[in-house]
Design a protein around this motif. Sequence first.
Motif, PDB file in Angstrom:
ATOM      1  N   GLU A  19       0.828  -1.198   0.000  1.00 57.73           N
ATOM      2  CA  GLU A  19       0.000   0.000   0.000  1.00 57.73           C
ATOM      3  C   GLU A  19       0.867   1.255   0.000  1.00 57.73           C
ATOM      4  O   GLU A  19       0.563   2.240  -0.676  1.00 57.73           O
TER       5      GLU A  19
ATOM      6  N   GLN B 261     -10.546   1.799  -7.957  1.00 56.96           N
ATOM      7  CA  GLN B 261      -9.943   2.407  -6.774  1.00 56.96           C
ATOM      8  C   GLN B 261      -9.787   3.911  -7.005  1.00 56.96           C
ATOM      9  O   GLN B 261      -9.319   4.343  -8.059  1.00 56.96           O
TER      10      GLN B 261
ATOM     11  N   THR C  91      -8.410   7.705  -5.424  1.00 56.22           N
ATOM     12  CA  THR C  91      -7.412   8.266  -4.520  1.00 56.22           C
ATOM     13  C   THR C  91      -7.422   9.784  -4.617  1.00 56.22           C
ATOM     14  O   THR C  91      -7.604  10.348  -5.712  1.00 56.22           O
TER      15      THR C  91
ATOM     16  N   ARG D  13      -1.650   3.392   9.095  1.00 57.28           N
ATOM     17  CA  ARG D  13      -2.824   2.576   8.780  1.00 57.28           C
ATOM     18  C   ARG D  13      -3.919   2.860   9.804  1.00 57.28           C
ATOM     19  O   ARG D  13      -3.801   2.512  10.983  1.00 57.28           O
TER      20      ARG D  13
ATOM     21  N   LYS E 196      -8.148  -1.370   5.539  1.00 58.35           N
ATOM     22  CA  LYS E 196      -8.208  -1.039   4.122  1.00 58.35           C
ATOM     23  C   LYS E 196      -7.802   0.407   3.819  1.00 58.35           C
ATOM     24  O   LYS E 196      -7.825   0.818   2.665  1.00 58.35           O
ATOM     25  N   THR E 197      -7.423   1.163   4.844  1.00 56.24           N
ATOM     26  CA  THR E 197      -7.116   2.577   4.641  1.00 56.24           C
ATOM     27  C   THR E 197      -5.794   2.939   5.292  1.00 56.24           C
ATOM     28  O   THR E 197      -5.611   2.711   6.489  1.00 56.24           O
ATOM     29  N   THR E 198      -4.897   3.479   4.479  1.00 57.21           N
ATOM     30  CA  THR E 198      -3.602   3.950   4.974  1.00 57.21           C
ATOM     31  C   THR E 198      -3.378   5.379   4.510  1.00 57.21           C
ATOM     32  O   THR E 198      -3.454   5.670   3.313  1.00 57.21           O
TER      33      THR E 198
ATOM     34  N   VAL F  31      -4.708  10.072   0.295  1.00 54.00           N
ATOM     35  CA  VAL F  31      -5.852   9.501   1.006  1.00 54.00           C
ATOM     36  C   VAL F  31      -6.631   8.600   0.048  1.00 54.00           C
ATOM     37  O   VAL F  31      -7.145   9.086  -0.972  1.00 54.00           O
ATOM     38  N   PRO F  32      -6.765   7.299   0.327  1.00 51.15           N
ATOM     39  CA  PRO F  32      -7.639   6.439  -0.488  1.00 51.15           C
ATOM     40  C   PRO F  32      -9.099   6.812  -0.253  1.00 51.15           C
ATOM     41  O   PRO F  32      -9.517   7.078   0.874  1.00 51.15           O
TER      42      PRO F  32
ATOM     43  N   ALA G  84     -13.141   5.701  -0.632  1.00 48.70           N
ATOM     44  CA  ALA G  84     -14.025   4.539  -0.753  1.00 48.70           C
ATOM     45  C   ALA G  84     -15.458   5.027  -0.912  1.00 48.70           C
ATOM     46  O   ALA G  84     -15.907   5.927  -0.208  1.00 48.70           O
TER      47      ALA G  84
END
Length: 337
Positions: free
Chosen positions: A55, A73, A75, A305, A309-311, A333-334, A336
């Motif tokens: 990641e 995905q 970002t 982290r 699922k998010t780092t 920042v991812p 979702a």
Amino acid sequence: MKLSTLPVFLASALLVHSMNAGAQESQTAPASAAAARDALAKKEGEGDQSALLKETLTAVDKQYSLIRRGKTQFTYDLNYSYIGQEKIVTDFTSSGLTLFDIENVNSHIITNTFSADYGVRDNLTANVTLPLITKYAETRGHSGVSNSVGDIVLGARFQPFEARRDAPGLTLTSNLRLPSGRSPFKIIAGSGEATGSGVTALSLGVNVNRIVDPVALFGSLNVTASAPAKDLSQVTGTRVLTRVQPGMSIGFGLGFAYALSYGITTTVSFQEAVSQGSKLRFEDGLNVKTSTQTSGMLNMGLGYRVSPKTTLNFSVGIGLTNDSPNLSMGLNVPLAF
């Protein structure tokens, strides 16, 4: 009780007490060991360091790991950079150099970048990047703020070989940059600042990474060629600029990521790009070629982290050459949905 039997009685009592204490210790020791193991064990949902490193590599360059077929995905990247430099202003006529001046130029640039990745195949990912740029520039003569879309980038990443834990990962990359931002060759002095490159460019590259838990090593090499900017009519001093042919650029980078724990990673990387001089053509037939430019950046990052699922990834870059931004700061920042 006779005195002669007292030592025997005491010895028996001490033996029984020691046996009971030993039994209690034998019951407590396993319990303490189990508690220690539970405290040190990886909790459910924490993932492993290899996943966290992947990641982090993705956030560092968006080119080191792919997503599954049919998956999407998103970002968001926030970046701030500061450029402070002394700019030499010159002009030429038939009699030679007629103007020579040095002015200080300070630029503050905030870039909001939205990226979308789509898994075409398990080893092929398509990407589109949309930057929104706010730029403030200040010179001796004027200052101004520009808010505009930057250059949109269409990209693809391809892994020719299946990723294996005991072998380096290889990724081939391509990016097509479209001149959707405000061109530096078309702006009028005092009317705003450029937010794009002004030309179409194609980049081809290769990226290599190797995870040796808890460390990941990575490196990249890329080549960029740009199309010319034609049919210009930009006033520069006493001349009119009509055509610009940017030179070819070669870039490389290397670095490592280190997993301090299941939730924290650090990265250190170096990037350099060498660009050939651009060829300028003016309306009166004068042709000028600019000098070669070298840009080098030292980047340091921290990944945190917040969930399985998010780092979140923070980075700071320091310019090492005169052609580089003095300072840059970034947040990845991812998203979702």
